[in-house]
Design an enzyme around this catalytic site. Sequence first.
Site, PDB file in Angstrom:
ATOM      1  N   GLN A  90      36.715  39.320  38.683  1.00  0.00           N
ATOM      2  CA  GLN A  90      35.338  38.626  38.672  1.00  0.00           C
ATOM      3  C   GLN A  90      34.441  39.271  39.744  1.00  0.00           C
ATOM      4  O   GLN A  90      33.210  38.554  39.689  1.00  0.00           O
ATOM      5  CB  GLN A  90      35.676  37.185  38.771  1.00  0.00           C
ATOM      6  CG  GLN A  90      36.206  36.480  37.621  1.00  0.00           C
ATOM      7  CD  GLN A  90      35.454  36.553  36.222  1.00  0.00           C
ATOM      8  OE1 GLN A  90      34.162  36.884  36.286  1.00  0.00           O
ATOM      9  NE2 GLN A  90      35.950  36.500  35.179  1.00  0.00           N
ATOM     10  N   CYS A 101      41.372  32.195  29.491  1.00  0.00           N
ATOM     11  CA  CYS A 101      42.917  32.596  28.751  1.00  0.00           C
ATOM     12  C   CYS A 101      43.691  30.973  28.878  1.00  0.00           C
ATOM     13  O   CYS A 101      44.388  30.787  28.186  1.00  0.00           O
ATOM     14  CB  CYS A 101      43.598  33.314  29.847  1.00  0.00           C
ATOM     15  SG  CYS A 101      43.019  35.106  29.648  1.00  0.00           S
TER      16      CYS A 101
END
Length: 384
Positions: free
Chosen positions: A181, A325
């Site tokens: 990220q 996820c």
Amino acid sequence: MKDVVYFDHCASTPPYEDVARTVMEVMMKHYANPSSLHGMGVEASKLLDRSRALLAGKLQTSKGGWLFTSGGTESNNLAIKGSVRYYRSRGNHIVTTGIEHASVLEATKQLEAEGFRVTYLPVSPSGHVRVEDVRAALTKETVLVSVMHVNNEIGTVQPIEEIGRLLRDYPKTLFHVDAVQSLGKLPIDIEGWGIDLLSGSAHKLRGTRGVGFLYVREGIGLQPLASGGTHEKGMRAGTENVPSIVASAKAVRLAVEGIPSRAAKTSTLRDKLRAYVETVPELSLNGRAPLAPHIVNFSYPGMKPEVIVHMLEQRGIIASTRSACSSKDNKPSRVLLEIGASPLAAASGIRISFGDEHTEEHVDRLIQALDDVIKQLKPLERST
């Protein structure tokens, strides 16, 4: 869907147009296997070498190499499992945090079943690991420390440079950073911060799905996760996806070159949204500075986040609840629980993540949509 504003860049990003074109061009022209000895195979192999060189140049890594994987999850698994299994003679202890991505935590849980001992460090209420806690957890048996750079749910930036400085006194302990990220969004000094292994993912920075990056410092060995060939310096068997790798290396270049202007722009949007959330009694912000420029996370305690997400979507706003996820898991967010959020707040987190295309007008539209949603949901608070 027309007239939609996509605020889910942490889950996946729209590819650069040039990246999409490159995939098609390379796919049509360089379709040979890069491991083949004939001329076409050699040309495909050269494209991989150029892509590695491009990553090394843009990310200023001269003392290590880059492996190509299928994504951030595989990069994290290969870095963690591959390193501790290879260096098991050094010890059987791993240090990580309680707010890591599932691909890190599930990997360490599997290693626990193999006999490794794992210390899961807590984080402060602001969402940051304490360097002193890392120091206290280290032992002579610690073979790996794995800490993410930017948390994928709440956007907190971890003290990677300080941890790397600490680990210089522990030369037998490797340092892995999940930078999925942050790669292409924040400056990262891989060598200067003492990082041994670093994971990235192309589709988080406007590259293609199915391509991951793993930096491996020179001299470090990894036990492969899969057998079947000597690809990627013998560390990752399987024919490389040349078209997507070439295109994704280009995405890294574009992303890194755009960090200063993009970070300044998205920081302004982040601060505007956070300022709004602070004025709404029904909402509570999650995570405090230092924060990544592109992520805002807040809760509406007592409300189901999927209801809010769908109501926002009806108003043309695409948002998410947590890591893609884990978003279909109805349990409270593990990350929000780790920072001390109540079970109700942890079960109602909403994540907004910005990209290049967003403007203040887009944030104004998001704020208006949130106002509408809250007005519609507020009468239901007492019945939930």
